[in-house]
Structures are given as C-alpha cells and as structure tokens.
Design an enzyme around this catalytic site. Structure first.
Site, short mmCIF file in Angstrom:
data_model
loop_
_atom_site.label_atom_id
_atom_site.label_comp_id
_atom_site.label_asym_id
_atom_site.label_seq_id
_atom_site.Cartn_x
_atom_site.Cartn_y
_atom_site.Cartn_z
CG ASP A 66 -39.15 123.00 -42.33
OD1 ASP A 66 -38.52 123.34 -43.35
OD2 ASP A 66 -38.69 123.10 -41.19
CD GLU A 72 -31.25 125.80 -40.75
OE1 GLU A 72 -30.28 125.13 -40.39
OE2 GLU A 72 -32.37 125.30 -41.00
CG HIS A 86 -36.97 126.29 -42.73
ND1 HIS A 86 -36.49 125.02 -42.85
CD2 HIS A 86 -35.95 127.02 -42.22
CE1 HIS A 86 -35.24 124.95 -42.41
NE2 HIS A 86 -34.88 126.17 -42.04
C1 ACM Z 1 -32.92 124.73 -36.49
O1 ACM Z 1 -32.40 123.68 -36.08
N1 ACM Z 1 -32.82 125.07 -37.76
C2 ACM Z 1 -33.63 125.62 -35.61
#
Ligand code: ACM
Length: 474
Positions: free
Chosen positions: A136, A275, A211
């Site tokens: 991440d 995201e 991410h």
């Molecule tokens: C997530 O909670 N962004 C998968």
C-alpha cells in the site's frame, strides 16, 4: 443436556442417548475419508461404543477434527481416570467455499509469528482463506528479487501521523518513529505452508494501480512525476500518486507478479483496483497519449487497460484475478472474482454482471470499525459494528435470482490496520467479531444472539490458548 460449545455451530447437531467412556477420546476416535460424502461434508458420531469421524476429503476431515476437539471440551471426568464424552450426531458442511479474513500488513507491519497465530485463529473457526494485503502507500512488504528497493526503500517510513486522519486537515502531527518491515520469500513460503497444513489458502494482494506510493517512492520512474521524488506515505487516506501507464511500468509490474506467483501457489491473486484517483493521469501528457491511442473517453478508463495488461501474467499461469468492486466499472474480465466492499449492493451489481463475488461489505464486516461507543474505545477509523451486528449479518443480499445467488462464492471480514500498531490492537479488533462472522460464513443455524453468547464465552478460552488478544465481552 451437556454444555456443548462449538463455534461456528455445525449445521446439524443432535445430542443422542448416553455417553462414551474411554481413556483418550482424541487418540481413540476412528477417522476416515469416505466416498459417500460430498467433498466438504463431514460427520461425527459419538455413541457409547466409540467415536467416528468421517469426511468427503482430507480438508473436511480436518474440519471434523476441529469440531471434535471442541466437542471434547464437554467431556467430563469419569472413574479410573477415564472421561465421558456426550453421545452426539453431527452432520456438517460449509455453506460457502470462500470463508476469508483480510489482514492489512502494509499500513502496519505484522510479525510473521503473529500471522501464523492468525492462521491458527482461522483454522479454529473453520475459515479457509487468509487474504494478505501486502502493499500500500504506507509500505511494501514482500521481497522482490528483481527490484530490491521495493523493500529497501518501500518497506520503511520515517514516521507516522498521529490521531485521526481527515482529508480536510492541512497539517499533521507525527510520532517521529521509523516504522516498517517486510517478509522474505522464505517467510511467505513458511506462511503459505503453515496455512496449507491447516486447509487455508493464502491470497496475496498487490494493490494497483492506486495505493502504490511506497513502490513509487522506491522507483520514482513508476510514477507520473518522476522528477519530483516522493517518500513512503506517512499519513492515511487516498494518495493521488498512482502508477503511470507506460510500457516500462507494465513490464515492471509483470515481473513483480511473476515473482509473487512463484511464492503463492494458490488459485487466486488479488490485484486491488480500489480507490485509484485519475487526477495525475488527466494531467500527464504520456497518459493522455495512451488514452488517445486506446480511444478512451476518460482518463479513469486507463485503469481497466492497465489491469488487463498486467493480469495476463495470472492467466498465463492459470490463476484467477480477484479485485475490489471498483474493478467492475473498469471493464475487467468476466472471470474476475469481485470483492464487494463499498456496500452489499455493489456485490449485487457484480453478481448481476456475471462475476463470482465475495461479500466483504464495509457496513457489516469491516473490523477496523468501532465495536462500541468511540468514547470508550481505542481510536478507530469510524463506523459502528458491534458483535451483535456481525452475528446478524446476511451474506446474500436480497433481490438476486437463484443463478445470481449461486455466484456469491463466500464472504470475508477485513482488518485494515491504519489505527492498529501491532498484534495486540489487531486481536482486539478482530476477536471475537471473527467468531460471529465465522457462523455466517459457515452457515450455522441462526438461533439467537444470546445462544451464540452462551457458546462464545467458553470459546474465548480457546482463543486465549492460541495467544491472540480479544475484546472482552460486555
Ligand atoms: C478498501 O477498503 N479500500 C478496499
């Protein structure tokens, strides 16, 4: 009626007449894999003559064993050092094939020994998938030989923000403490083998193309502004620093994935997809050029193209792509398994679109949410998911046809670790909510919350034996 506390409860349990008196019920039980049971089914028959565990496969026999060990907690001392085991008949099989837990080891690194304990917790609850969120913005946790800086640089951040994150915040305070760590390939192979011995598949996640700030910190050429190097992210939230869409970056990721596939032999590989802001792609000349070449009307559509380019490595090796539910909107392959996290309704949409779906909705099974009044709880990301709400969770959303319902292959609870620094905090947030979740994942009969609590109280001792923290019952 003997005090039988089995969690998750078997689908069918009948207490029959009498008891079996013997010296060592664990050693003396007869165990067999039989042909007349389905692959996931098992039976336990305890009669005054003895105990028989039978199952349709080795995995199911392991479940029989776990249940039997919990049943033996109801045995009582008899004469001459013998014990009396209550006579029962158990006929059991899981409702869902995917019964998972996701552990985020990226936001806070978790020691290998703790990951092994989490696997023990999963096995105790007859869960069968450990999804490791390995990368991440705040940390890269898997050794990749071709790109050593991913862990030399990407696994470490000089400090971490303190307190609750808000995107409106202009300034942050930091703890001034270096944080990080990563798993070597040997560590991960050990985790995979340990899980495999307990019937658990490890699903690795390399979250992309968003991410990815930790990877971009290690290799600035992966980002959209290579001339402006960035560090590993020290705050939470969503980073706008996403991978660029150049051929060299596609090749880089493909190389990483080949190494990941070599470590994780399981059928599923998770490539994130959640995201991913397209802000930098909209500003980047190279991304605009790529967008024009591909005839895409919007920069955000580059995500689907990028994922298709890199995920072909999975297909070459006969593995299946798993992604968060945003992937449905990015023109992903129909055989991608979709993990519905933004809501149960997203799972419904994915199932209607023909995808197999794992239900992981934040409103029910995000165990980073508060489990009681925030005023009395450790700092968490938000939300409110008390134990009873997990017990009441319905895996299958309403409004699906039988065919669509059959595409819901299972469910998964999530532990995101922004606000959990280590094993103690993770245990507190994970348990005993995981015990309630396991009932729904297994398909235990829904009786009443009070009945569940009656079984859960003695079950907490089993969790203590594993050595994982949990939140005491109110
Ligand atoms: C997530 O909670 N962004 C998968």
């Amino acid at each position: 009626m003997p005090d039988i506390a089995i969690v998750p409860a078997p689908r069918e349990l009948t207490v029959t007449e009498g008891q079996w008196v013997c010296e060592d019920p664990l050693a003396e039980a007869v165990r067999t894999v039989v042909e007349n049971l389905g692959e996931t089914e098992y039976r336990i028959d305890v009669t005054p003559e003895g105990a028989r565990l039978s199952a349709g496969s080795e995995d199911a026999l392991r479940h029989a064993e776990t249940t039997y060990e919990q049943l033996l907690d109801a045995a009582v001392p008899a004469e001459d050092g013998e014990v009396a085991v209550p006579a029962v008949r158990i006929a059991d099989a899981p409702r869902f094939g995917w019964r998972g837990t996701m552990l985020d080891v990226a936001r806070h690194f978790m020691p290998k020994d703790f990951v092994l304990k989490v696997i023990d917790v999963l096995a105790l609850h007859r869960l069968n998938v450990l999804h490791l969120h390995l990368t991440d913005d705040q940390g890269w946790r898997v050794q990749i030989d071709a790109y050593p800086k991913l862990t030399e640089v990407g696994a470490w951040r000089p400090q971490t923000m303190v307190g609750k994150m808000s995107h409106e915040q202009a300034e942050f305070t930091y703890d001034g403490t270096r944080h990080g760590g990563f798993y070597t390939k040997d560590d991960l192979r050990e985790i995979v083998a340990y899980a495999g011995d307990r019937g658990i598949t490890v699903v690795p996640e390399i979250d992309l193309p968003g991410h990815m700030q930790a990877a971009i910190a290690a290799y600035p050429e992966l980002g959209n502004h290579p001339d402006q190097p960035i560090g590993v992210r020290q705050i939470w939230g969503i980073s706008e620093d996403v991978l660029n869409v150049n051929d060299a970056t596609v090749e880089f990721v493909r190389t990483v994935l080949r190494e990941v596939l070599d470590i994780f032999p399981g059928p599923f590989i998770h490539l994130g997809g959640d995201e991913c802001p397209a802000v930098q792609w909209r500003e980047s000349e190279e991304a605009q050029k790529r967008q024009a070449e591909l005839g895409l009307s919007e920069a955000s559509q580059l995500q689907g193209w990028f994922t298709a380019q890199v995920s072909s490595v999975l297909a070459e090796e006969g593995r299946r792509l798993v992604g968060w539910d945003e992937m449905v909107e990015t023109d992903c392959p129909r055989d991608a398994v979709i993990m519905a996290w933004r809501s149960a309704q997203r799972g419904e949409v994915a199932a209607k679109a023909g995808h197999e779906v794992v239900m992981a909705p934040c409103e029910s099974v995000y165990f980073d949410y508060y489990q009681a009044d925030p005023a009395t709880e450790p700092l968490a990301i938000g939300g409110h998911i008390p134990l009873e709400k997990v017990y009441d969770f319905e895996v299958i959303p309403p409004g699906l046809s039988a065919e669509e319902e059959a595409r819901i292959i299972g469910t998964q609870c999530q532990i995101w670790t922004e606000y959990m620094e280590g094993p103690e905090q993770v245990g507190y947030m994970l348990l005993p909510r995981l015990s309630a979740f396991a009932e729904r994942a297994w398909g235990s009969p829904k009786t009443s919350y009070d009945e569940f609590l009656t079984r859960l109280r003695p079950h907490l001792t089993r969790i203590e034996r594993i050595g994982v923290n949990y939140r005491p019952l109110d």
